[in-house]
Write an enzyme that holds these catalytic residues in place. Structure first.
Site, short mmCIF file in Angstrom:
data_model
loop_
_atom_site.label_atom_id
_atom_site.label_comp_id
_atom_site.label_asym_id
_atom_site.label_seq_id
_atom_site.Cartn_x
_atom_site.Cartn_y
_atom_site.Cartn_z
N HIS B 78 40.53 21.11 -10.60
CA HIS B 78 40.02 19.78 -10.95
C HIS B 78 40.24 19.41 -12.41
O HIS B 78 39.99 18.26 -12.79
CB HIS B 78 38.52 19.69 -10.63
CG HIS B 78 38.20 19.79 -9.16
ND1 HIS B 78 38.49 18.78 -8.27
CD2 HIS B 78 37.61 20.78 -8.45
CE1 HIS B 78 38.08 19.15 -7.06
NE2 HIS B 78 37.56 20.36 -7.13
N CYS B 178 5.19 3.83 1.83
CA CYS B 178 4.87 3.94 0.40
C CYS B 178 5.96 3.31 -0.47
O CYS B 178 5.68 2.49 -1.33
CB CYS B 178 4.72 5.41 0.00
SG CYS B 178 3.12 6.11 0.49
N HIS B 179 7.23 3.72 -0.26
CA HIS B 179 8.27 3.44 -1.25
C HIS B 179 8.91 2.06 -1.10
O HIS B 179 9.69 1.66 -1.94
CB HIS B 179 9.31 4.55 -1.23
CG HIS B 179 8.72 5.88 -1.61
ND1 HIS B 179 8.34 6.18 -2.89
CD2 HIS B 179 8.39 6.96 -0.85
CE1 HIS B 179 7.82 7.41 -2.92
NE2 HIS B 179 7.84 7.89 -1.69
N ARG B 216 12.69 17.43 -3.16
CA ARG B 216 11.75 16.31 -3.27
C ARG B 216 11.41 15.73 -1.89
O ARG B 216 10.26 15.45 -1.58
CB ARG B 216 12.35 15.23 -4.16
CG ARG B 216 11.41 14.08 -4.43
CD ARG B 216 10.25 14.55 -5.30
NE ARG B 216 9.14 13.59 -5.34
CZ ARG B 216 8.17 13.54 -4.44
NH1 ARG B 216 8.18 14.36 -3.40
NH2 ARG B 216 7.19 12.67 -4.56
N CYS B 220 7.72 15.56 0.09
CA CYS B 220 7.11 14.34 0.64
C CYS B 220 6.75 14.56 2.11
O CYS B 220 5.68 14.13 2.57
CB CYS B 220 8.07 13.16 0.54
SG CYS B 220 7.60 11.92 -0.69
#
Lengths: 123, 259
Positions: B78, B178-179, B216, B220
């Site tokens: 790369h 919620c979000h 994360r 949740c």
């Protein structure tokens, strides 16, 4: 977990005996019951309260014990879109975590304690 | 007539790409950065105080390091990541033809390791995978997110949207509850964000380390008392893809700092 709905409430105690308001207050403030994550109330000693749901300070003015009981047991009965969980329900749920499967969020006695406490919240 | 038909087709295209009810329109999309206090913002803004930059530096070293029985480094194929990796993370998860489905940046790194370096995969949430992922994603800092544009991804974006709107767990809540419907309100005193994925992997003060989006999402899911999907599960990848497409246009911030 049978209970009998009359009008917009559950008039009879889920355990057959009245709850304990002092224990109910401690339960409302315990994060494990989840109440205080969304609600606020007359709890000066608790810093971290939520504002996603109505303040509880006058819950006892707004609702009778019978109405409070049904709102804790199954708030979705009044509004299917509500974010308030049904605290006394153990079926018709999706992907419930292993440790919680088949159990309601609160036991009957805990609901009775919380109902007894909320009924004392009057302006 | 032909012209009219073209207008009708264009109108249909606009309508079909329109937002579903409740979705946050592009102009109102806000990074988690805008929900946090001045101290945490300052920590993210200054590379010398942003703890995520330590992982980026480790990732840079790993990028140059030969690995596996092919004895190749990422850089051997790369080259200079500053140019070859610029904008790449803003397009992930991306469709992988050999797998026939979208893969995350973490999965791409491990596919490269298996295929080109003949090296063992790096475990999810391991220091080295987070560091490499952070280094690659850091090359896209300030690049607007465009993930999900590839037409082959459409069914997976839809699947992710369904997960986002699906109530689950003992508390019976969806991500959207919620979000989307309640951001800016406070859950136990802490502001609820829109859940826009601009800065992963990111340094979370609560974790005291860098962590992936999957970490994360799983926390949740555990929070609503649902059975969390395993790392790398197709359901989590679809959700990540939908969330990235939902953050379209927001600039990347990796490594972000969050409370």
């Amino acid at each position: 977990m049978p209970y009998r709905i009359v009008g917009d409430g559950i008039p009879e105690s889920l355990t057959g005996s009245p709850g304990d308001a002092a224990r109910g207050r401690a339960l409302v403030l315990a994060r494990s019951t989840t109440c205080i994550l969304c609600h606020s109330g007359p709890f000066p000693e608790t810093r971290f309260q939520g504002d996603l749901a109505p303040d509880l300070r006058d819950a006892g003015n707004r609702w009778s014990a019978s109405q409070l009981r049904l709102r804790l047991v199954d708030a979705s009965r009044f509004n299917p879109q509500t974010i308030m969980p049904s605290y006394y329900r153990n079926d018709d749920l999706v992907r419930v975590g292993r440790n919680f499967a088949g159990k309601p969020i609160l036991a009957a006695a805990e609901i009775e304690d919380i109902v007894a406490f909320l009924a004392t919240l009057r302006d | 007539m032909k012209f009219r038909r073209a207008i009708a087709a264009a109108a249909f295209a606009v309508a079909s790409s329109a937002l579903l009810a409740g979705e946050i329109p592009p102009g109102a999309r806000r990074s988690g950065y805008s929900f946090m206090g001045p101290e945490t913002r300052a920590m993210q803004d200054d590379d010398t105080s942003n703890p995520g930059m330590l992982f980026v530096l480790d990732g840079q070293a790993l990028w140059m390091k030969k690995s596996g029985s092919a004895d190749k480094a990422c850089a051997d194929c790369h080259g200079d990541a500053r140019s070859s990796m610029k904008g790449v993370a803003a397009r992930y998860p991306a469709f992988d033809r050999t797998q026939g489905r979208p893969v995350t940046l973490d999965q791409r790194i491990n596919l490269c390791r298996a295929g080109h370096q003949q090296a063992t995969p790096l475990p999810y949430e391991s220091h080295d995978l987070l560091a490499l992922s952070a280094f690659v994603a850091h090359q896209s800092r300030e690049v607007p997110i465009t993930a999900g544009d590839d037409p082959q991804l459409k069914p997976f974006v839809e699947q992710g949207r369904d997960f986002f709107n699906q109530r689950e767990g003992q508390l019976n809540l969806s991500c959207a509850n919620c979000h989307e419907d309640n951001f800016d309100k406070r859950l136990a005193g802490a502001p609820i964000t829109q859940g826009q994925l601009t800065g992963y992997p990111l340094y979370r003060l609560e974790w005291q380390t860098l962590g992936s989006l999957e970490r994360r999402l799983r926390s949740c899911m555990t929070g609503v008392r649902a059975q969390a999907y395993d790392y790398g599960a197709p359901e989590l990848v679809a959700l990540e893809l939908y969330l990235m497409s939902r953050a379209r246009g927001l600039p990347m911030e990796t490594p972000a700092v969050r409370p």
